[in-house]
Design an enzyme around this catalytic site. Structure first.
Site, PDB file in Angstrom:
ATOM      1  N   ASP A 374       0.878  -1.283   0.050  1.00  0.00           N
ATOM      2  CA  ASP A 374       0.004   0.052  -0.035  1.00  0.00           C
ATOM      3  C   ASP A 374       0.916   1.321   0.055  1.00  0.00           C
ATOM      4  OD1 ASP A 374      -2.486   0.696   0.176  1.00  0.00           O
ATOM      5  OD2 ASP A 374      -2.407   1.274   2.434  1.00  0.00           O
ATOM      6  N   LYS A 485     -13.342  27.577  -5.852  1.00  0.00           N
ATOM      7  CA  LYS A 485     -12.060  26.806  -5.537  1.00  0.00           C
ATOM      8  C   LYS A 485     -10.995  27.774  -4.788  1.00  0.00           C
ATOM      9  CE  LYS A 485     -12.410  23.005  -8.451  1.00  0.00           C
ATOM     10  NZ  LYS A 485     -11.889  22.026  -9.147  1.00  0.00           N
ATOM     11  N   ASP A 715      -3.181  -1.027   5.459  1.00  0.00           N
ATOM     12  CA  ASP A 715      -3.979  -0.567   6.954  1.00  0.00           C
ATOM     13  C   ASP A 715      -5.169  -0.527   6.976  1.00  0.00           C
ATOM     14  OD1 ASP A 715      -3.880   1.573   5.099  1.00  0.00           O
ATOM     15  OD2 ASP A 715      -2.603   2.642   6.512  1.00  0.00           O
ATOM     16  N   ASP A 719      -8.124  -3.177   2.424  1.00  0.00           N
ATOM     17  CA  ASP A 719      -6.851  -4.160   2.138  1.00  0.00           C
ATOM     18  C   ASP A 719      -7.235  -5.594   2.488  1.00  0.00           C
ATOM     19  OD1 ASP A 719      -5.511  -1.904   1.059  1.00  0.00           O
ATOM     20  OD2 ASP A 719      -4.949  -1.436   2.967  1.00  0.00           O
TER      21      ASP A 719
END
Length: 1021
Positions: A374, A485, A715, A719
């Protein structure tokens, strides 16, 4: 309340009765779960939602309706993964693999004792002892392994937090706080910054709401949540918030669309618990080894059973021989040795921050050939950090190291002072209270990741931001929103000689530049011309290309004549300029790589391990980090790089010319397994970006199809399916979610990728050392079994008894065998390719041929030499012993003559025989000294390796002391029938011990001088 289309796909199907159907159904369910998330609630209008769930959008459900739904759907909680009952775990330790062999041995012993008891008047108790001891060995080692595993699962339990989570729901028009487990589909829920989302919500109103989806999608940036439908993909759209993600700021109100196992998170957890973890490599090795040993034992046993029948023994005697041979072949101490070796390594790894949940995973890590890692938090520090600034028309590098030991830039420029002022003021992040004694970078911040990064950077470079904000008090603010934005605030300006009001703004660089007409260079305002715009564009592209998140900053000193003190600024009907501002600079941020990672990736590469990055992040960011940590090494190009270099379209580049490859999740979705195999096979350096949890699983399966042993790190909850499917799943101890820790085999307590490499090294070392341990233990099988065979064939008195065999296997050999687990690596084990589980076995033919055919034979000669010396000293010359067995063992004959005509009674004969047993035993200990020393290395000379292993030296002394104790301790003659020896008899086996040492040193010398030659092919195990 009709069920939606999306709902039906989530319903867990009922379990079918029949085994085959069950299996097929399980596979079907898994395929179903591997598909992408399908739901349509994000596309529905508020009216349609009201109709589908029967919820009043302002008053919520009635309490009665909520109770009905709760009774129908069950609590809003994940079904805990099926746990193995403790007694099953215990039985697995007692009857699994190697233990089974010892149990069979024990049963055979009891059987032999039964036969003897039925046929003889005074049966010998040897077999009874042996059966009892074998059973005890299995039970003790079983308890030991069980305790070891129970200990690590206790640590796992302590990870789970026991605080029941609360949720704020609106029922009957009133807000009420209830346990999150009681939330039902159709509930109206309110969340605010800091809350955990209690179920999958369809947002119906929001105010500046951002959620942290990193545990689900792997994106490190907080994602905005609003009622707008922005994307077909439910994971990408803004109007769905997912169960168990966290709301980091703002507030939102939403309708619960899924609860418990039917949530997206619940599906992933189900996916993980439904996956079968395969057999660990070491378990497969031990199984293979048991087959070899059992094969050898049964072959020898049956051959001699037939032989003894030919030699006209009765069939009862022949059965006793058969059992004796099989039992003598079982290395009783080996089970304990392997368990202890793995435990020692697990302890050593725990000291290095790797917590191993099951012992066998220790070795699996050593045979890993692919690591799918990851990105966020594993390869990177999981904290956004300012990486670069662009001001005064040049790029400055900030310090991203964890301990601030990196580069510094010119902090005296007037432009930098202006830029840092904007970054500090136009920023809502604040340090949490009572952290003044902590280093700045370690302090906790309330606010989003980018603003925290700016806050920490300014605090480090310019001192207290709090004081700065007190000097320039904020008057009004327009928070960041997705249409403008930008974020803007107006502050009182305390600087003498300057206008009283300062307007500061930050936001998307191109939007900020459009609002500017001038630019600050070296503290002086200049008109913004095309040349400077190009310079800005180049800087923006360069920083963006590094995978960094870039923000633009500008300010304006508001003239006093228009905006006198006390002027009422209005943010709704804007009454101040937001154009023609002065551009000050850019600041870019990145989640920087951990310091130890590039080195760890380099180690993996030299160890022949392929590191693949799998992340939910943007491809540009992923590629930049991959280059930063060396997953994509310098000079290696992707297809896009080659196309850009040669200035040709991507379609004209042959994909196999590119060593590196960045695969987008959306491309992966449309790939066939063959295309994925192609990528995994022909590219050495691979990055998968924007992947979903289901795709992570597909990548792991793809690697396993290539025959790789795959380790996966992760984590997030997303996963866990991949962690479970991998040969070894590695979860993060600090940032990891509970689900991922449950699915993993190993937990990194410091979340650092570099700890995995330590684990790989330990795993490879334990494999080497187990080989040495087994070679050492098996060698003594030959001197233990040959006396029995010669006893049958040559009809001589038995040279070595069963009790003495046990004293070797469970006494003298145990500590030395375990001491080999402490042996250091003899060569650089991180420089060789990962072992191939198909060809590179723990116990191979060469190891058996060395232990049994060569060293073992020399040891047996040493034992027999001692035996014949003692017999001769007592008057029985070797030629006289042949064929004497029947009269020797007959307790009614008391006048057996020796070579000199002297007569021996039964008792006297037995004392000589048992003295021979003791001497044979001591001889085996003496030759095992040499065996232990030669087993320290497989290729290097012992002189190169040295005798640094203190435990091994202790082992040598321990086995000698134990042998002496068993021989000379008063009362042993009665208890174990072991008798004191003359000191000279100890020396009979010395020449053989020396011969073993010299023979093996010469063999290793030839292997080193002629690598790949005949000797290496035949004897290097």
């Amino acid at each position: 309340m009709g069920k939606g289309v999306g709902r039906d796909k989530y319903e867990p199907a009922a379990v079918s009765e029949h085994g085959d159907k069950k299996k097929a159904k399980k596979e079907r369910d898994m395929d179903e779960l591997k598909k992408e998330v399908s739901m349509d609630d994000h596309k529905l209008s508020l009216d349609e939602l009201h109709r589908k769930y029967g919820t009043d959008l302002s008053r919520g459900l009635t309490t009665a309706r909520a109770a009905e739904i709760l009774a129908r759907d069950g609590p809003n909680a994940l079904t805990p993964p099926p746990t193995t009952p403790e007694w099953v775990k215990f039985c697995r330790q007692l009857f699994g693999g190697f233990s089974m062999l010892l149990w069979i041995g024990a049963v055979l012993c009891f059987l032999a004792y039964g036969i003897q008891a039925a046929t003889e008047e005074e049966p010998q108790n040897d077999n009874l002892y042996l059966g009892v001891v074998l059973s005890a060995v299995v039970i003790i080692t079983g308890c030991f392994s069980y305790y070891q595993e129970a200990k690590s699962s206790k640590i796992m339990e302590s990870f789970k937090n026991m605080v029941p989570q609360q949720a704020l729901v609106i029922r009957n028009g009133e807000k009420m706080s209830i346990n999150a487990e009681e939330v039902v589909v159709g509930d109206l829920v309110e969340v605010k910054g800091g809350d955990r989302i209690p179920a999958d919500l369809r947002i119906i109103s929001a105010n500046g709401c951002k959620v942290d989806n990193s545990s689900l999608t792997g994106e490190s940036e907080p994602q905005t949540r609003s009622p707008d439908f922005t994307n077909e993909n439910p994971l990408e759209t803004r109007n769905i918030a997912f169960f168990s993600t966290n709301c980091v700021e703002g507030t939102a109100r939403g309708i619960v669309v899924y609860t418990g196992d039917r949530t997206v998170m619940g599906r992933i957890a189900t996916l993980a618990s439904g996956l079968e973890g395969g057999q660990t490599p070491i378990a497969a090795e031990i199984e293979h080894f048991i087959h070899i040993i059992t094969g050898v034992a049964v072959f020898l046993g049956v051959s001699f059973f037939i032989l003894s029948l030919i030699l006209e023994y009765t069939w009862l005697e022949a059965v006793i021989f058969l059992i004796g041979i099989i039992v003598a072949n079982v290395p009783e101490g080996l089970l304990a040795t392997v368990t202890v070796c793995l435990t020692l390594t697990a302890k050593r790894m725990a000291r290095k921050n790797c917590l191993v949940k099951n012992l066998e995973a220790v070795e699996t890590l050593g045979s890993t050939s692919t690591i799918c890692s990851d990105k966020t938090g594993t390869l990177t520090q999981n904290r956004m950090t300012v990486a670069h600034m662009w001001f005064d028309n040049q790029i400055h590098e900030a310090d991203t190291t964890e301990n601030q030991s990196g580069v510094s830039f010119d902090k005296t420029s007037a432009t930098w002072l202006a830029l840092s002022r904007i970054a500090g003021l136009c920023n809502r992040a604040v340090f949490q209270a009572n952290q003044d004694n902590l280093p700045i970078l370690k302090r906790a911040v309330a606010g989003d990741a980018s603003e925290s990064a700016l806050l920490k950077c300014i605090e480090v470079c310019c001192g207290s931001v709090k004081e700065m904000r007190e000097r320039y008090t904020k008057i009004v603010e327009i928070p960041f929103n997705s249409t403008n934005k930008y974020q803007l605030s107006i502050h009182k300006n305390a600087n003498a000689g300057e206008p009283r009001h300062l307007l500061v703004m930050k936001g998307a660089p191109e939007r900020i530049l459009d609002r500017c007409s001038s630019i600050l260079i070296h503290g002086k305002e200049q008109p913004l011309d095309e040349e400077l715009k190009d310079a800005f564009q180049n800087a923006y592209l360069e920083l963006g290309g590094l995978g960094e998140r870039v923000l633009g900053f500008c300010h304006l000193l508001l003239p006093d004549e228009q905006f006198p003190e006390g002027f009422q600024f209005d943010t709704d009907d804007v009454n101040f300029p937001v154009d023609n501002l002065c551009f000050v600079g850019l600041i870019s941020m990145i989640d920087p790589p951990r310091a130890a990672v590039p080195d760890a990736v380099g180690k993996c590469r030299s160890a022949g391990i392929k590191v693949i990055m799998v992340t939910g992040d943007h491809p540009i960011t992923a590629k930049a980090i991959a280059k930063g940590v060396g997953i994509i090494s310098e000079g290696n190009e992707t297809v896009e790089d080659i196309a850009a270099r040669l200035n040709i379209p991507v379609s004209q580049v042959n994909p196999r010319d590119a060593r590196a490859c960045v695969v987008h999740g959306s491309d992966l979705k449309d790939m066939t397994p063959e295309q994925l195999d192609d990528i995994l096979k022909y590219h050495t350096e691979i990055v998968f970006a924007r992947t979903s949890p289901q795709q992570k699983l597909i990548i792991v399966e793809g690697c396993q199809r290539q025959g790789a042993i795959v380790a996966v790190t992760g984590d997030g909850v997303n996963d866990s399916p991949a962690l479970k499917k991998a040969d070894i799943g590695v979860a993060m101890g600090i940032a990891g979610s509970d689900v991922s820790k449950q699915a993993a085999d190993m937990i990194l307590l410091d979340d650092n990728f570099a700890s995995i490499v330590t684990g790989v090294e330990e795993g490879r070392l334990i494999f080497d050392n187990l080989k040495k341990s087994i070679a050492y233990t098996l060698t003594s099988n030959i001197p233990e079994i040959t006396p029995f065979l010669i006893f049958i064939i040559a009809n001589i008195p038995l040279p070595l008894g069963t009790v003495t065999i046990l004293c070797i296997d469970l006494g003298t050999d145990m500590v030395p065998a375990i001491s080999l687990a402490y042996e250091q690596a003899e060569s650089d084990i991180m420089k060789r390719q990962p072992r191939n589980p198909q060809t590179d076995k723990l116990v191979n033919e060469r190891l058996i041929s060395m232990a049994y055919g060569q060293i073992g034979m020399i040891q047996a000669l040493g034992g027999f030499f001692t035996y014949f010396v003692i017999m001769a000293e007592n008057g029985f010359l070797p030629n006289h012993l042949l064929g004497i067995r029947v009269t020797w063992d007959d307790r009614w004959i008391n006048d057996v003559e020796d070579s000199y005509g002297q007569q021996w009674t039964y008792e006297q004969r037995k004392i000589v025989e048992f003295t021979c047993h003791t001497a044979f035993f001591v001889s085996i200990v003496v030759v095992q000294w040499a065996d232990l020393v030669i087993c320290k290395t497989r290729r290097n000379s012992v002189f190169q390796q040295g005798m640094k292993n203190k435990i091994l030296i202790f082992g040598l002394f321990e086995e000698t002391a134990l042998a002496a104790f068993l021989s000379y301790c008063p009362g042993m003659g009665v208890a174990l029938r072991m008798y004191p020896l003359k000191p000279t008899w100890w020396f009979c086996a010395f020449p053989y011990s020396l011969l073993i040492f010299v023979y093996d040193e010469v063999r290793k010398l030839i292997i080193r001088r002629r690598p790949g030659g005949w000797v290496e092919k035949e004897t290097y195990y």
